[in-house]
Design a protein around this motif. Structure first.
Motif, PDB file in Angstrom:
ATOM      1  N   TYR A  81      23.153   2.961   8.844  1.00  0.00           N
ATOM      2  CA  TYR A  81      23.579   3.552   7.586  1.00  0.00           C
ATOM      3  C   TYR A  81      22.521   3.223   6.545  1.00  0.00           C
ATOM      4  O   TYR A  81      22.296   2.066   6.243  1.00  0.00           O
ATOM      5  N   HIS A  82      21.832   4.243   6.007  1.00  0.00           N
ATOM      6  CA  HIS A  82      20.678   4.013   5.152  1.00  0.00           C
ATOM      7  C   HIS A  82      20.626   5.039   4.018  1.00  0.00           C
ATOM      8  O   HIS A  82      21.432   5.959   3.968  1.00  0.00           O
ATOM      9  N   THR A  83      19.660   4.901   3.126  1.00  0.00           N
ATOM     10  CA  THR A  83      19.523   5.773   1.966  1.00  0.00           C
ATOM     11  C   THR A  83      18.628   6.966   2.302  1.00  0.00           C
ATOM     12  O   THR A  83      17.558   6.805   2.864  1.00  0.00           O
ATOM     13  N   ILE A  84      19.119   8.187   1.954  1.00  0.00           N
ATOM     14  CA  ILE A  84      18.327   9.417   2.107  1.00  0.00           C
ATOM     15  C   ILE A  84      18.350  10.173   0.784  1.00  0.00           C
ATOM     16  O   ILE A  84      19.160   9.881  -0.095  1.00  0.00           O
ATOM     17  N   THR A  85      17.482  11.158   0.646  1.00  0.00           N
ATOM     18  CA  THR A  85      17.461  12.036  -0.513  1.00  0.00           C
ATOM     19  C   THR A  85      17.964  13.405  -0.083  1.00  0.00           C
ATOM     20  O   THR A  85      17.515  13.950   0.918  1.00  0.00           O
ATOM     21  N   VAL A  86      18.911  13.952  -0.845  1.00  0.00           N
ATOM     22  CA  VAL A  86      19.445  15.294  -0.578  1.00  0.00           C
ATOM     23  C   VAL A  86      18.877  16.225  -1.628  1.00  0.00           C
ATOM     24  O   VAL A  86      19.034  15.999  -2.825  1.00  0.00           O
ATOM     25  N   GLN A  87      18.197  17.302  -1.184  1.00  0.00           N
ATOM     26  CA  GLN A  87      17.596  18.266  -2.100  1.00  0.00           C
ATOM     27  C   GLN A  87      18.398  19.559  -2.046  1.00  0.00           C
ATOM     28  O   GLN A  87      18.542  20.176  -0.993  1.00  0.00           O
TER      29      GLN A  87
ATOM     30  N   ASP B 130      18.429  24.564  -5.696  1.00  0.00           N
ATOM     31  CA  ASP B 130      17.788  24.793  -6.987  1.00  0.00           C
ATOM     32  C   ASP B 130      16.685  23.779  -7.287  1.00  0.00           C
ATOM     33  O   ASP B 130      16.092  23.798  -8.354  1.00  0.00           O
ATOM     34  N   GLY B 131      16.395  22.892  -6.344  1.00  0.00           N
ATOM     35  CA  GLY B 131      15.316  21.929  -6.503  1.00  0.00           C
ATOM     36  C   GLY B 131      15.757  20.555  -6.962  1.00  0.00           C
ATOM     37  O   GLY B 131      14.990  19.603  -6.884  1.00  0.00           O
ATOM     38  N   THR B 132      16.981  20.432  -7.470  1.00  0.00           N
ATOM     39  CA  THR B 132      17.469  19.123  -7.879  1.00  0.00           C
ATOM     40  C   THR B 132      17.738  18.279  -6.646  1.00  0.00           C
ATOM     41  O   THR B 132      17.976  18.800  -5.547  1.00  0.00           O
ATOM     42  N   SER B 133      17.710  16.986  -6.823  1.00  0.00           N
ATOM     43  CA  SER B 133      17.948  16.100  -5.686  1.00  0.00           C
ATOM     44  C   SER B 133      18.695  14.854  -6.148  1.00  0.00           C
ATOM     45  O   SER B 133      18.714  14.531  -7.328  1.00  0.00           O
ATOM     46  N   PHE B 134      19.312  14.198  -5.199  1.00  0.00           N
ATOM     47  CA  PHE B 134      19.998  12.941  -5.465  1.00  0.00           C
ATOM     48  C   PHE B 134      19.914  12.075  -4.224  1.00  0.00           C
ATOM     49  O   PHE B 134      19.656  12.565  -3.128  1.00  0.00           O
ATOM     50  N   GLN B 135      20.129  10.791  -4.405  1.00  0.00           N
ATOM     51  CA  GLN B 135      20.079   9.867  -3.278  1.00  0.00           C
ATOM     52  C   GLN B 135      21.494   9.471  -2.896  1.00  0.00           C
ATOM     53  O   GLN B 135      22.363   9.306  -3.753  1.00  0.00           O
ATOM     54  N   THR B 136      21.702   9.337  -1.604  1.00  0.00           N
ATOM     55  CA  THR B 136      22.990   8.927  -1.084  1.00  0.00           C
ATOM     56  C   THR B 136      22.766   8.137   0.195  1.00  0.00           C
ATOM     57  O   THR B 136      21.661   8.094   0.722  1.00  0.00           O
ATOM     58  N   ARG B 137      23.822   7.528   0.683  1.00  0.00           N
ATOM     59  CA  ARG B 137      23.722   6.791   1.945  1.00  0.00           C
ATOM     60  C   ARG B 137      24.305   7.647   3.051  1.00  0.00           C
ATOM     61  O   ARG B 137      25.285   8.349   2.858  1.00  0.00           O
ATOM     62  N   SER B 138      23.652   7.629   4.227  1.00  0.00           N
ATOM     63  CA  SER B 138      24.054   8.508   5.319  1.00  0.00           C
ATOM     64  C   SER B 138      23.584   7.934   6.653  1.00  0.00           C
ATOM     65  O   SER B 138      22.745   7.034   6.693  1.00  0.00           O
ATOM     66  N   THR B 139      24.109   8.494   7.718  1.00  0.00           N
ATOM     67  CA  THR B 139      23.631   8.163   9.063  1.00  0.00           C
ATOM     68  C   THR B 139      22.633   9.202   9.543  1.00  0.00           C
ATOM     69  O   THR B 139      22.098   9.083  10.639  1.00  0.00           O
ATOM     70  N   TRP B 140      22.391  10.259   8.735  1.00  0.00           N
ATOM     71  CA  TRP B 140      21.471  11.329   9.101  1.00  0.00           C
ATOM     72  C   TRP B 140      20.030  10.860   8.944  1.00  0.00           C
ATOM     73  O   TRP B 140      19.665  10.217   7.970  1.00  0.00           O
ATOM     74  N   GLY B 141      19.172  11.202   9.863  1.00  0.00           N
ATOM     75  CA  GLY B 141      17.733  10.934   9.762  1.00  0.00           C
ATOM     76  C   GLY B 141      17.385   9.460   9.745  1.00  0.00           C
ATOM     77  O   GLY B 141      18.091   8.631  10.307  1.00  0.00           O
ATOM     78  N   LYS B 142      16.276   9.172   9.075  1.00  0.00           N
ATOM     79  CA  LYS B 142      15.795   7.803   8.960  1.00  0.00           C
ATOM     80  C   LYS B 142      15.752   7.419   7.491  1.00  0.00           C
ATOM     81  O   LYS B 142      15.848   8.264   6.610  1.00  0.00           O
ATOM     82  N   GLU B 143      15.558   6.166   7.211  1.00  0.00           N
ATOM     83  CA  GLU B 143      15.455   5.656   5.854  1.00  0.00           C
ATOM     84  C   GLU B 143      14.385   6.422   5.077  1.00  0.00           C
ATOM     85  O   GLU B 143      13.259   6.567   5.541  1.00  0.00           O
ATOM     86  N   GLY B 144      14.761   6.986   3.916  1.00  0.00           N
ATOM     87  CA  GLY B 144      13.808   7.692   3.062  1.00  0.00           C
ATOM     88  C   GLY B 144      13.606   9.163   3.383  1.00  0.00           C
ATOM     89  O   GLY B 144      12.866   9.847   2.681  1.00  0.00           O
ATOM     90  N   ASP B 145      14.234   9.701   4.432  1.00  0.00           N
ATOM     91  CA  ASP B 145      14.099  11.120   4.767  1.00  0.00           C
ATOM     92  C   ASP B 145      14.726  11.997   3.684  1.00  0.00           C
ATOM     93  O   ASP B 145      15.587  11.554   2.924  1.00  0.00           O
ATOM     94  N   THR B 146      14.307  13.273   3.622  1.00  0.00           N
ATOM     95  CA  THR B 146      14.857  14.231   2.677  1.00  0.00           C
ATOM     96  C   THR B 146      15.597  15.323   3.442  1.00  0.00           C
ATOM     97  O   THR B 146      15.027  15.968   4.314  1.00  0.00           O
ATOM     98  N   LEU B 147      16.866  15.515   3.089  1.00  0.00           N
ATOM     99  CA  LEU B 147      17.701  16.560   3.674  1.00  0.00           C
ATOM    100  C   LEU B 147      17.680  17.750   2.722  1.00  0.00           C
ATOM    101  O   LEU B 147      18.141  17.653   1.591  1.00  0.00           O
ATOM    102  N   GLN B 148      17.104  18.882   3.154  1.00  0.00           N
ATOM    103  CA  GLN B 148      17.024  20.083   2.318  1.00  0.00           C
ATOM    104  C   GLN B 148      18.153  21.023   2.713  1.00  0.00           C
ATOM    105  O   GLN B 148      18.238  21.455   3.862  1.00  0.00           O
ATOM    106  N   LEU B 149      19.011  21.337   1.750  1.00  0.00           N
ATOM    107  CA  LEU B 149      20.168  22.180   2.014  1.00  0.00           C
ATOM    108  C   LEU B 149      19.823  23.651   1.861  1.00  0.00           C
ATOM    109  O   LEU B 149      19.074  24.037   0.970  1.00  0.00           O
ATOM    110  N   ASP B 150      20.357  24.495   2.758  1.00  0.00           N
ATOM    111  CA  ASP B 150      20.218  25.944   2.657  1.00  0.00           C
ATOM    112  C   ASP B 150      21.326  26.520   1.790  1.00  0.00           C
ATOM    113  O   ASP B 150      21.142  27.503   1.091  1.00  0.00           O
TER     114      ASP B 150
END
Length: 76
Positions: free
Chosen positions: A9-15, A18-38
């Motif tokens: 369970y680590h911190t990721i960035t969700v983009q 519209d280009g805005t982003s926020f940080q949250t904790r997730s099990t997705w990806g690796k520490e520091g990865d960026t999840l880009q939403l469609d």
């Protein structure tokens, strides 16, 4: 608890779209990865209350109306 049964369970960035982003904790990806939403709440009609369109894919609506168009609910 048993060790090694829970995912990392680590911190990721969700983009958002519209280009805005926020940080949250997730099990997705690796520490520091960026999840880009469609699709996100700022653009999806389910959240924005946008106009919905009834698309007639292959005449399905026309077939339904032809088959069940004469039915009425309640008394005349």
């Amino acid at each position: 608890m048993k060790s090694g049964t829970h995912p990392d369970y680590h911190t990721i960035t969700v983009q958002l779209t519209d280009g805005t982003s926020f940080q949250t904790r997730s099990t997705w990806g690796k520490e520091g990865d960026t999840l880009q939403l469609d699709i996100d709440p700022s653009v999806h009609p389910a959240w924005t209350g946008g106009n919905t369109k009834l698309l007639d894919q292959g005449g399905q609506v026309a077939r339904f109306n032809k088959r069940f168009g004469g039915l009425t609910l309640g008394k005349k």
